[in-house]
Design a protein around this motif. Structure first.
Motif, PDB file in Angstrom:
ATOM      1  N   THR A  20      -4.596  -0.759  -3.523  1.00  0.00           N
ATOM      2  CA  THR A  20      -4.464  -0.442  -2.099  1.00  0.00           C
ATOM      3  C   THR A  20      -5.685  -0.917  -1.322  1.00  0.00           C
ATOM      4  OG1 THR A  20      -3.087   1.493  -2.576  1.00  0.00           O
ATOM      5  CG2 THR A  20      -4.172   1.421  -0.427  1.00  0.00           C
ATOM      6  N   TYR A  58      -3.901  -8.051  -2.986  1.00  0.00           N
ATOM      7  CA  TYR A  58      -2.973  -7.253  -3.791  1.00  0.00           C
ATOM      8  C   TYR A  58      -2.916  -7.769  -5.225  1.00  0.00           C
ATOM      9  CZ  TYR A  58       1.551  -5.390  -5.353  1.00  0.00           C
ATOM     10  OH  TYR A  58       2.555  -4.782  -6.050  1.00  0.00           O
ATOM     11  N   GLN A 104       3.626   1.837  -2.745  1.00  0.00           N
ATOM     12  CA  GLN A 104       3.075   2.223  -4.045  1.00  0.00           C
ATOM     13  C   GLN A 104       2.734   3.711  -4.074  1.00  0.00           C
ATOM     14  OE1 GLN A 104       0.666  -0.841  -6.427  1.00  0.00           O
ATOM     15  NE2 GLN A 104      -0.096  -1.073  -4.348  1.00  0.00           N
ATOM     16  N   CYS A 105       2.168   4.204  -2.962  1.00  0.00           N
ATOM     17  CA  CYS A 105       1.846   5.634  -2.878  1.00  0.00           C
ATOM     18  C   CYS A 105       3.113   6.478  -2.946  1.00  0.00           C
ATOM     19  CB  CYS A 105       1.086   5.932  -1.589  1.00  0.00           C
ATOM     20  SG  CYS A 105      -0.552   5.185  -1.486  1.00  0.00           S
ATOM     21  N   THR A 160       0.816  -1.220   0.000  1.00  0.00           N
ATOM     22  CA  THR A 160       0.000   0.000   0.000  1.00  0.00           C
ATOM     23  C   THR A 160       0.852   1.275   0.000  1.00  0.00           C
ATOM     24  OG1 THR A 160      -0.150  -0.098   2.427  1.00  0.00           O
ATOM     25  CG2 THR A 160      -1.913  -1.151   1.172  1.00  0.00           C
ATOM     26  N   THR A 161       1.547   1.526   1.096  1.00  0.00           N
ATOM     27  CA  THR A 161       2.285   2.780   1.263  1.00  0.00           C
ATOM     28  C   THR A 161       3.410   2.937   0.248  1.00  0.00           C
ATOM     29  OG1 THR A 161       1.825   2.663   3.635  1.00  0.00           O
ATOM     30  CG2 THR A 161       3.512   4.223   2.922  1.00  0.00           C
ATOM     31  N   SER A 213      -5.813  -4.744  -1.136  1.00  0.00           N
ATOM     32  CA  SER A 213      -4.831  -5.300  -0.195  1.00  0.00           C
ATOM     33  C   SER A 213      -5.327  -5.217   1.243  1.00  0.00           C
ATOM     34  CB  SER A 213      -3.501  -4.550  -0.329  1.00  0.00           C
ATOM     35  OG  SER A 213      -2.972  -4.672  -1.616  1.00  0.00           O
TER      36      SER A 213
END
Length: 219
Positions: free
Chosen positions: A159, A196, A126-127, A123-124, A162
């Motif tokens: 995100t 994911y 990818q951001c 998640t994070t 996941s």
């Protein structure tokens, strides 16, 4: 919306899917006794490192959110350090949230933290690759109609998938089945991983099917 861009997104997402599959297959040939269940903590580390590396490389090669401005070396170093701090903070925040949702506070600290690292990778990271350490951009992307490109739409979907996968993965843990995959945090990490992977596959397909309805505005 260009069809070529959708194909680039689909190819990038497929590479991420293959990286997840390889983390379960390749180590078994190099490490005697390796199994995703039996050596789950090792697999969590391998999966986090491999998926994170592939995401960073794809971002550097494809540059989906290329900035028209050239930044100095000092700015790039500062941005990199901020990304590292944000990622570590994300691991701590996820760890705290997971404990609040019922994970062992002291008994399985290593297991919980490695699961938090995996979730942060899905998640994070990818951001950070897509948007950088810009909280306002994160809020914009995850608000209603906030995406300004197909890459940001894909970021939204993967995100959410996941996190939902990790949440659904917790359901079997309290059941009295006495299965090895019910040990914390195996089912949750499997759920997050399946979520994911599902998000990576669903995102480009959903974008392709809805390409006529999707309109992106620059912000």
């Amino acid at each position: 919306m260009k069809e070529v861009e959708v194909r680039r997104l689909f190819a990038a997402n497929l590479l991420c899917v293959f990286s997840v599959i390889l983390t379960a297959v390749v180590p078994a040939f190099l490490w005697d006794g390796f199994t995703v269940l039996g050596t789950h903590l090792a697999w969590l580390c391998i999966c986090s490192v491999c998926v994170g590396t592939v995401n960073v490389i794809l971002h550097l090669v494809l540059k989906p959110n290329r900035s028209p401005k050239r930044s100095s070396l000092a700015h790039k170093i500062s941005r990199f350090l901020k990304c590292c701090i944000y990622f570590f903070m994300s691991c701590i925040v996820f760890h705290a949230i997971i404990v609040l949702y019922g994970a062992p506070l002291l008994g399985s600290v290593t297991e919980t933290f490695l699961f938090s690292v995996l979730l942060s990778t899905f998640t994070t990271l990818q951001c950070l690759c897509m948007l950088g350490p810009n909280i306002q951009a994160w809020i914009r992307v995850f608000s209603k109609n906030g995406a300004t490109s197909i890459w940001e739409s894909s970021l939204q979907i993967t995100t959410v998938c996941s996190i939902l996968g990790a949440w659904f993965g917790a359901f079997p843990i309290p059941l009295d089945w006495d299965r090895p995959w019910q040990v914390w945090p195996i089912s949750c990490s499997f759920g997050a991983t399946f979520g994911y992977v599902a998000g990576l596959i669903i995102a480009p397909l959903w974008i392709h099917w809805n390409r006529k309805q999707l309109t992106y505005k620059s912000r």
